[in-house]
Design an enzyme around this catalytic site. Structure first.
Site, PDB file in Angstrom:
ATOM      1  N   HIS A  88      40.411  35.672  50.650  1.00 29.76           N
ATOM      2  CA  HIS A  88      40.440  34.244  50.361  1.00 29.76           C
ATOM      3  C   HIS A  88      41.057  33.463  51.523  1.00 29.76           C
ATOM      4  CE1 HIS A  88      40.064  34.837  45.734  1.00 29.76           C
ATOM      5  NE2 HIS A  88      38.895  34.696  46.325  1.00 29.76           N
ATOM      6  N   GLU A 112      39.870  39.530  41.247  1.00 27.48           N
ATOM      7  CA  GLU A 112      40.524  40.816  40.994  1.00 27.48           C
ATOM      8  C   GLU A 112      40.556  41.127  39.501  1.00 27.48           C
ATOM      9  OE1 GLU A 112      44.883  42.979  41.263  1.00 27.48           O
ATOM     10  OE2 GLU A 112      44.446  41.376  42.703  1.00 27.48           O
TER      11      GLU A 112
END
Length: 320
Positions: free
Chosen positions: A50, A135
């Site tokens: 990210h 995740e």
């Protein structure tokens, strides 16, 4: 006289450790080595990490980022991001005959294996994490539907309706707030004393170390800057950690986000970077601050990190 030169020097405390962790280093290496071995284009499902700067740098080298496998043409390699993917994703890639590489952080993969073991032991999993985070989606996708329940807060724990003696286990996302997670775990253990937990902390070493470093410097600062993306869980947690220390904090993606007005009346600024932010951005931000005020720069080291993760076997020859 230049206004920047006439201003009082600004004390800049830079936290260490900061920035890239071993899992991010490995994921970026996987993309770069795949480009070296196979040649461009190499497809990547979701952002490899990210951070827009990192993603754009890899795009410039020939990586193509997509949201789903159906956007990947036949006959080209595809890489799964560091956050992990549901089991259905590699299964689909295999069924299509795609060559795929898994850049999932090994510490996330460890949580996946723990989830499988808890289901094999007949326990229902309570997973502590942020709904919608890649995740979390990946971890929930490791086990059959209906065998895992997501909680985010102590209030979510209080709303659970399992029997008092239900066979339960808990696991956590790796990039959570250490303090918040401890409170949720305590609530789970108080309500379900029989609940099984991991032998070691699921929150990764890098997340814990970066939060501890911010706790160390924040009380001495008038402002803390965190370099990271808004969708980076560990970066957002660093902002929260600083604010809980009573220090205003801001998340910035790079130097162009810096506003000179932030430094009015400020004597000491803390600086750190989330695990997906490269050191290049740290130096960029320092340079932008230095253009506003003369700096007295220092680094506070709270831990040493020497973790290194192995690459997938398919890329070992490309590393040479």
């Amino acid at each position: 006289m230049n206004a920047a030169l006439s201003a009082a020097p600004l004390r800049l405390i830079i936290a260490a450790p900061r920035g890239f962790c071993a899992g991010v280093d490995r994921a970026i290496d996987i993309v770069e080595l795949a480009l070296k071995r196979y040649g461009p284009p190499v497809y990547v499902r979701h952002e490899i990490v990210h951070n827009r700067f990192v993603v754009d740098s890899l795009k410039a080298k020939g990586a193509i980022f997509v949201e789903e496998l159906d956007e990947v043409p036949d006959g080209v390699p595809v890489i799964f991001s560091a956050h992990g993917v549901p089991k259905s994703v590699p299964a689909e890639a295999t069924s299509r005959g795609l060559e795929w590489l898994d850049a999932t952080c090994p510490l996330v993969s460890k949580v996946h294996r723990q989830a499988e073991r808890q289901i094999e032991a007949g326990r229902h999993i309570v997973f502590i994490g942020h709904r919608g985070h890649p995740e979390v989606i990946g971890t929930l996708g490791q086990v059959p539907d209906g065998t895992i329940t997501l909680v985010e807060t102590v209030a979510d724990v209080e709303a659970l309706s399992f029997a008092e003696d239900a066979p339960l286990a808990f696991l956590t996302q790796t990039t959570l707030s250490v303090d918040d997670t401890a409170a949720v775990v305590a609530a789970l253990r108080a309500r379900y004393p029989q609940i099984a937990g991991p032998k070691a902390e699921d929150i990764c070493y890098a997340t814990s170390n970066r939060q501890a470093a911010v706790k160390q410097i924040a009380p001495d600062c008038d402002l803390v800057l965190v370099i990271g993306a808004p969708n980076s869980s560990n970066s957002v947690r660093l902002v929260e950690v600083a604010e809980r220390c009573g220090t205003p904090a801001r998340l910035v993606q790079r130097g162009s986000d810096i506003d000179p007005a932030w430094f009015a009346g400020v004597n000491t600024v803390g600086l750190t970077a989330g695990a997906s932010a490269p050191e290049e951005l740290v130096r960029e931000v320092v340079g932008c601050i230095a253009a506003i005020r003369p700096l007295e720069e220092e680094t506070v080291v709270t831990a040493e990190e020497k973790m290194v993760f192995k690459l997938p076997r398919q890329l070992m020859d490309a590393k040479a």
